[in-house]
Motif scaffolding. Structure first.
Motif, PDB file in Angstrom:
ATOM      1  N   GLY A 314      53.364  71.793  43.930  1.00 53.70           N
ATOM      2  CA  GLY A 314      53.689  72.768  42.889  1.00 53.70           C
ATOM      3  C   GLY A 314      53.476  74.194  43.382  1.00 53.70           C
ATOM      4  O   GLY A 314      54.335  75.062  43.197  1.00 53.70           O
ATOM      5  N   VAL A 315      52.349  74.415  44.035  1.00 52.76           N
ATOM      6  CA  VAL A 315      52.047  75.755  44.546  1.00 52.76           C
ATOM      7  C   VAL A 315      53.044  76.146  45.633  1.00 52.76           C
ATOM      8  O   VAL A 315      53.548  77.275  45.658  1.00 52.76           O
ATOM      9  CB  VAL A 315      50.609  75.797  45.098  1.00 52.76           C
ATOM     10  N   LEU A 316      53.344  75.201  46.513  1.00 55.90           N
ATOM     11  CA  LEU A 316      54.273  75.508  47.610  1.00 55.90           C
ATOM     12  C   LEU A 316      55.659  75.845  47.070  1.00 55.90           C
ATOM     13  O   LEU A 316      56.342  76.743  47.570  1.00 55.90           O
ATOM     14  CB  LEU A 316      54.360  74.329  48.586  1.00 55.90           C
ATOM     15  N   ILE A 317      56.071  75.116  46.030  1.00 55.77           N
ATOM     16  CA  ILE A 317      57.380  75.400  45.438  1.00 55.77           C
ATOM     17  C   ILE A 317      57.402  76.820  44.884  1.00 55.77           C
ATOM     18  O   ILE A 317      58.318  77.601  45.161  1.00 55.77           O
ATOM     19  CB  ILE A 317      57.719  74.379  44.324  1.00 55.77           C
ATOM     20  N   LEU A 318      56.359  77.183  44.129  1.00 60.75           N
ATOM     21  CA  LEU A 318      56.311  78.533  43.551  1.00 60.75           C
ATOM     22  C   LEU A 318      56.305  79.600  44.649  1.00 60.75           C
ATOM     23  O   LEU A 318      57.011  80.600  44.567  1.00 60.75           O
ATOM     24  CB  LEU A 318      55.068  78.683  42.664  1.00 60.75           C
ATOM     25  N   ALA A 319      55.499  79.369  45.692  1.00 57.10           N
ATOM     26  CA  ALA A 319      55.378  80.369  46.759  1.00 57.10           C
ATOM     27  C   ALA A 319      56.679  80.504  47.543  1.00 57.10           C
ATOM     28  O   ALA A 319      57.118  81.614  47.863  1.00 57.10           O
ATOM     29  CB  ALA A 319      54.231  80.000  47.695  1.00 57.10           C
ATOM     30  N   THR A 320      57.311  79.366  47.845  1.00 59.61           N
ATOM     31  CA  THR A 320      58.556  79.407  48.610  1.00 59.61           C
ATOM     32  C   THR A 320      59.648  80.106  47.814  1.00 59.61           C
ATOM     33  O   THR A 320      60.440  80.887  48.343  1.00 59.61           O
ATOM     34  CB  THR A 320      59.011  77.979  48.965  1.00 59.61           C
ATOM     35  N   LEU A 321      59.643  79.822  46.524  1.00 56.87           N
ATOM     36  CA  LEU A 321      60.618  80.443  45.631  1.00 56.87           C
ATOM     37  C   LEU A 321      60.510  81.962  45.678  1.00 56.87           C
ATOM     38  O   LEU A 321      61.501  82.666  45.867  1.00 56.87           O
ATOM     39  CB  LEU A 321      60.308  79.958  44.215  1.00 56.87           C
ATOM     40  N   THR A 322      59.278  82.460  45.524  1.00 57.38           N
ATOM     41  CA  THR A 322      59.059  83.909  45.551  1.00 57.38           C
ATOM     42  C   THR A 322      59.551  84.481  46.870  1.00 57.38           C
ATOM     43  O   THR A 322      60.185  85.531  46.915  1.00 57.38           O
ATOM     44  CB  THR A 322      57.558  84.216  45.388  1.00 57.38           C
ATOM     45  N   ASN A 323      59.252  83.768  47.954  1.00 56.27           N
ATOM     46  CA  ASN A 323      59.660  84.229  49.277  1.00 56.27           C
ATOM     47  C   ASN A 323      61.181  84.302  49.398  1.00 56.27           C
ATOM     48  O   ASN A 323      61.739  85.303  49.855  1.00 56.27           O
ATOM     49  CB  ASN A 323      59.073  83.286  50.328  1.00 56.27           C
ATOM     50  N   VAL A 324      61.854  83.257  48.935  1.00 54.16           N
ATOM     51  CA  VAL A 324      63.320  83.240  49.026  1.00 54.16           C
ATOM     52  C   VAL A 324      63.910  84.376  48.187  1.00 54.16           C
ATOM     53  O   VAL A 324      64.828  85.074  48.622  1.00 54.16           O
ATOM     54  CB  VAL A 324      63.886  81.877  48.556  1.00 54.16           C
ATOM     55  N   PHE A 325      63.338  84.571  47.004  1.00 56.98           N
ATOM     56  CA  PHE A 325      63.809  85.670  46.153  1.00 56.98           C
ATOM     57  C   PHE A 325      63.707  87.002  46.886  1.00 56.98           C
ATOM     58  O   PHE A 325      64.618  87.820  46.859  1.00 56.98           O
ATOM     59  CB  PHE A 325      62.964  85.757  44.876  1.00 56.98           C
ATOM     60  N   THR A 326      62.558  87.216  47.526  1.00 54.62           N
ATOM     61  CA  THR A 326      62.343  88.498  48.186  1.00 54.62           C
ATOM     62  C   THR A 326      63.279  88.659  49.379  1.00 54.62           C
ATOM     63  O   THR A 326      63.810  89.739  49.615  1.00 54.62           O
ATOM     64  CB  THR A 326      60.885  88.614  48.659  1.00 54.62           C
ATOM     65  N   LEU A 327      63.486  87.574  50.114  1.00 55.47           N
ATOM     66  CA  LEU A 327      64.400  87.661  51.259  1.00 55.47           C
ATOM     67  C   LEU A 327      65.778  88.108  50.788  1.00 55.47           C
ATOM     68  O   LEU A 327      66.515  88.742  51.522  1.00 55.47           O
ATOM     69  CB  LEU A 327      64.513  86.304  51.965  1.00 55.47           C
ATOM     70  N   HIS A 328      66.103  87.757  49.541  1.00 54.65           N
ATOM     71  CA  HIS A 328      67.428  88.107  49.043  1.00 54.65           C
ATOM     72  C   HIS A 328      67.433  89.346  48.196  1.00 54.65           C
ATOM     73  O   HIS A 328      68.428  89.660  47.556  1.00 54.65           O
ATOM     74  CB  HIS A 328      68.028  86.933  48.291  1.00 54.65           C
ATOM     75  N   ASN A 329      66.276  90.045  48.198  1.00 48.75           N
ATOM     76  CA  ASN A 329      66.280  91.338  47.546  1.00 48.75           C
ATOM     77  C   ASN A 329      66.647  91.232  46.066  1.00 48.75           C
ATOM     78  O   ASN A 329      67.296  92.100  45.517  1.00 48.75           O
ATOM     79  CB  ASN A 329      67.308  92.220  48.264  1.00 48.75           C
ATOM     80  N   LEU A 330      66.252  90.123  45.432  1.00 44.11           N
ATOM     81  CA  LEU A 330      66.565  89.925  44.020  1.00 44.11           C
ATOM     82  C   LEU A 330      65.693  90.847  43.173  1.00 44.11           C
ATOM     83  O   LEU A 330      64.529  91.035  43.470  1.00 44.11           O
ATOM     84  CB  LEU A 330      66.254  88.470  43.648  1.00 44.11           C
ATOM     85  N   ASP A 331      66.263  91.391  42.092  1.00 43.69           N
ATOM     86  CA  ASP A 331      65.425  92.252  41.260  1.00 43.69           C
ATOM     87  C   ASP A 331      64.501  91.392  40.393  1.00 43.69           C
ATOM     88  O   ASP A 331      64.743  90.208  40.184  1.00 43.69           O
ATOM     89  CB  ASP A 331      66.278  93.203  40.423  1.00 43.69           C
ATOM     90  N   THR A 332      63.438  92.019  39.903  1.00 47.15           N
ATOM     91  CA  THR A 332      62.358  91.250  39.285  1.00 47.15           C
ATOM     92  C   THR A 332      62.783  90.509  38.017  1.00 47.15           C
ATOM     93  O   THR A 332      62.288  89.418  37.747  1.00 47.15           O
ATOM     94  CB  THR A 332      61.168  92.160  38.942  1.00 47.15           C
TER      95      THR A 332
END
Lengths: 360, 354
Positions: A314-332
């Motif tokens: 669960g934690v890894l999914i949340l963390a990876t998600l945040t990372n992928v979002f940031t790599l794609h410069n997604l707004d908050t």
């Protein structure tokens, strides 16, 4: 014993009426088919099968990451970034798994972490650490965490108050105390030995990640291989039955809360090392992040069932998600919407797959 | 191990006593866990421009209410307001406890109105939410000085003093353009670490930054938003560094979260870029002195102190001595200068500890 342990699980419900001829035939053929695939089925109904949904969910996120950022996502550096990011929240979530499995909730984890981080980095604490050894900072943080957890536990178990209320009070109180001690400032940690140790690497693995792994391993053993773990689940599943079975429910509940406190103390040290700061603003809303991770992992919110492996996923999914979002410069805002949706999907996926492979 | 029978364990009462002792011990540790830095005694009485304005005037009661001082900048806002009131013998200050709850703050203002104070200095938790009650105060004949977060109606305040969020972005962007030109950077990668994205102030800062960058034909390549906390700054920055393997310029909106941002840079061993901050904390200024940070854009934490001064002038019917105009202006927007290694000495004394 399987990874997800329930006191009642194991035996399928006995048939209430003798099956008819027709049904006999079907059952036999089913058993035959089962025989040929028994190995696979055993695997599926074991922990791997139950966590298949989670593996799938994590895999999907990873595949999206690799597909959309092939140059930046699948690198060692990025993986370590994700793991480091996940580690402190992971330790808190593992603690939370025990409380939730025991049928309670702890809303004060973030605040306890903040208080421990502040207490361990006051000028007095740091001076003591420099005069003596930085281990004093570690002891301080762990003692503060354990004390707060113990207070929670005593109030819940012996004060007979709802854990929701007790820990809500602790959330407010501990953060307030952290603000008082720190004067609402960021206390920079300057004890080099401490920073070197927690910020260091062993065989290329950051110490923070190693601590996360060790805590996860210890927690797995504790929950799945000891009397303590069995009792935790028994208390969470049915406190009255557990009491009748001779378990000291109150004492057990108290210890579980103290355990979460210790987890928060460990996380506080990790956070101080990561940010070189102890501050009352550490761990804002972490109670929700941790609960999300635990529930995505498949631990029952109503208690009686807990899974450490699931929580780690669960934690890894949340963390990876945040990372992928940031790599794609997604707004908050987009991130928030996507994250909400993905939490729901992850829980659904995990429930479906778990239900098919051996039942909840 | 699994079928162990009932343990003889210490009675709950004994455990309680142990726990109690533990709690007391913890409390004792608290006693010696002081956090008092070497006290900086007097900061030297600040003398304003030589005018008659600072002379003892008619005694006035000024009320002050602001948000909960939950981070360095707001703490500095609050303490500078209190200090400023302390300097004037003719100010009788009524300070309300800081709160982040708009309805509680409304209640505080209602109390001020009922008490009939001479002026109210208000830094609202939310400008729009406090507009109505500020208007009521104005209707009751009590001048309101609006600090930092603006009301939604011009009738709600006698005068407004605020920092320039858009201007901060412009200053940062203009300085970035200057760096690009000076160092002759081809096709620069520019990153931005914003504060809480839902706040208008963050949007203003980002708009100003983008606008100024467009003047030199640049734009923000990577943008993340943190939450003004060290932890969020560290988390966002460490992911940002992965998103962009090579960065030329980073603007971080807020020096409070900047401590975490800087930690992320250090953890990743990255320093190939110019690091520009925002707000002007003492940490940032020390980094600038040490050459670990390029610059920071000021967002003065002395606005509320200025608000107190303005409220005093208004209540006493005075004007601003440096202006020809006899009344206090309606609106004052503070400058957002860039602090670099060249001028950090000048700004150091007004920095805030975060």
């Amino acid at each position: 014993m399987s990874e997800r342990t329930t006191p009642e699980s194991g035996q399928p419900a006995a048939p209430t009426a003798p099956p008819s001829e027709d049904e006999h035939a079907r059952l036999e053929s089913a058993a035959e088919a089962g025989g040929t695939q028994s190995a696979l089925r055993r695997l599926m109904s074991g922990s791997a099968g139950r966590n298949l949904g989670l593996v799938l969910a994590l895999l999907i996120v990873v595949v999206i990451g690799v597909a959309t950022a092939p140059d930046r996502f699948p690198t060692v550096d990025n993986t370590l970034t994700i793991l480091r990011f996940a580690s402190a929240l992971g330790v808190v979530s593992i603690g939370m798994t025990f409380v939730i499995a025991a049928g309670h909730i702890d809303l004060s984890v973030g605040a306890i972490m903040a208080l421990a981080s502040v207490w361990a980095t006051t000028l007095a604490s740091q001076r003591m650490a420099e005069d003596f050894h930085w281990v004093t900072m570690v002891i301080t943080a762990l003692a503060v965490g354990a004390s707060c957890g113990l207070i929670n536990g005593i109030l819940v178990a012996y004060g007979r108050m709802a854990s929701f209320i007790v820990t809500l009070a602790m959330l407010v109180g501990a953060r307030g105390l952290a603000e008082m001690i720190s004067g609402k400032r960021n206390q920079i940690a300057e004890v080099q030995g401490f920073l070197d140790f927690f910020g260091g690497e062993v065989f290329g693995l950051p110490v923070l990640v190693i601590i996360f792994a060790l805590v996860a391993a210890a927690a797995w053993v504790l929950l799945n291989r000891t009397t303590f773990g069995r009792r935790t689940l028994a208390v969470g599943g049915n406190a009255e039955a557990a009491r009748l079975a001779g378990i000291r429910v109150k004492r057990h509940t108290m210890v579980v809360f103290a355990l979460v406190g210790v987890a928060c103390g460990i996380a506080a040290l990790m956070m101080v090392a990561r940010t070189t700061t102890g501050t009352s603003t550490h761990g804002m809303l972490w109670e929700l992040e941790a609960i999300a991770a635990v529930v995505i992992g498949g631990t029952l919110l109503s208690g009686g069932r807990g899974t450490i492996v699931g929580t780690v996923f669960g934690v890894l999914i949340l963390a990876t998600l945040t990372n992928v979002f940031t790599l794609h410069n997604l707004d908050t805002s987009t991130q928030a919407v996507a994250k909400g949706a993905i939490i729901v999907v992850a829980v659904l996926l995990q429930q479906r797959v778990a239900a098919r492979n051996g039942g909840p | 191990m699994l079928h162990s029978t009932i343990h003889r364990s210490p009675s709950p009462r004994r455990l309680l006593i142990t726990a109690g002792a533990f709690a007391i011990a913890t409390a004792l540790v608290a006693g010696c866990t002081s956090n008092e830095p070497a006290s900086s005694d007097d900061e030297g009485e600040q003398q304003a421009a030589g005018s008659s304005n600072d002379e003892m005037g008619e005694e006035v009661t000024i009320a002050w209410s602001g948000p909960e001082a939950d981070h360095g900048w707001l703490a500095a806002i609050n303490s500078s307001a209190l200090d400023e009131a302390e300097k004037y013998d003719d100010i009788n200050l009524r300070a309300a406890e800081g709160t982040n709850d708009a309805s509680l703050q409304i209640q505080q203002v209602e109390t001020f109105i009922n008490e009939g104070v001479d002026a109210i200095v208000l830094l609202p938790t939310d400008g729009a939410a406090l507009t109505d009650i500020a208007m009521e105060a104005m209707d009751a004949g009590i001048p309101v000085v609006n600090v930092d977060r603006e009301f939604s109606s011009p009738f709600a305040a006698r005068t407004t003093i605020l920092g320039d969020n858009y201007g901060m972005g412009v200053s940062a962007g203009t300085y970035a353009c200057q760096l690009i030109e000076e160092h002759d950077i081809d096709d620069p990668v520019i990153a931005e670490i914003a504060g809480i994205d839902a706040l208008p102030l963050t949007q203003d800062r980002s708009d100003g930054f983008a606008e100024a960058l467009s003047n030199c034909g640049e734009e923000v390549d990577n943008r993340v938003a943190a939450e003004f906390t060290v932890e969020s700054g560290e988390a966002e920055a460490s992911n940002l560094l992965q998103a962009a393997p090579e960065i030329d310029i980073i603007w971080n909106h807020d020096d409070d979260q900047g401590v975490g941002v800087k930690a992320a840079f250090d953890n990743a061993g990255r320093d190939e870029f110019f690091f520009i901050g925002g707000a002007g904390s003492c940490n940032a200024m020390r980094w600038i002195e040490d050459g670990e940070m390029e610059a920071t854009v000021l967002y003065p934490p002395t606005q509320a102190a200025d608000g107190i001064r303005l409220a005093r002038l208004i209540a006493q019917g005075k004007g601003m001595s440096d202006l020809v105009q006899v009344a206090v202006p309606r609106r004052i927007v503070l400058d957002a200068p860039v602090v670099t290694a060249d001028n950090v000495d000048q700004h150091m004394e007004r920095c805030f500890e975060s």
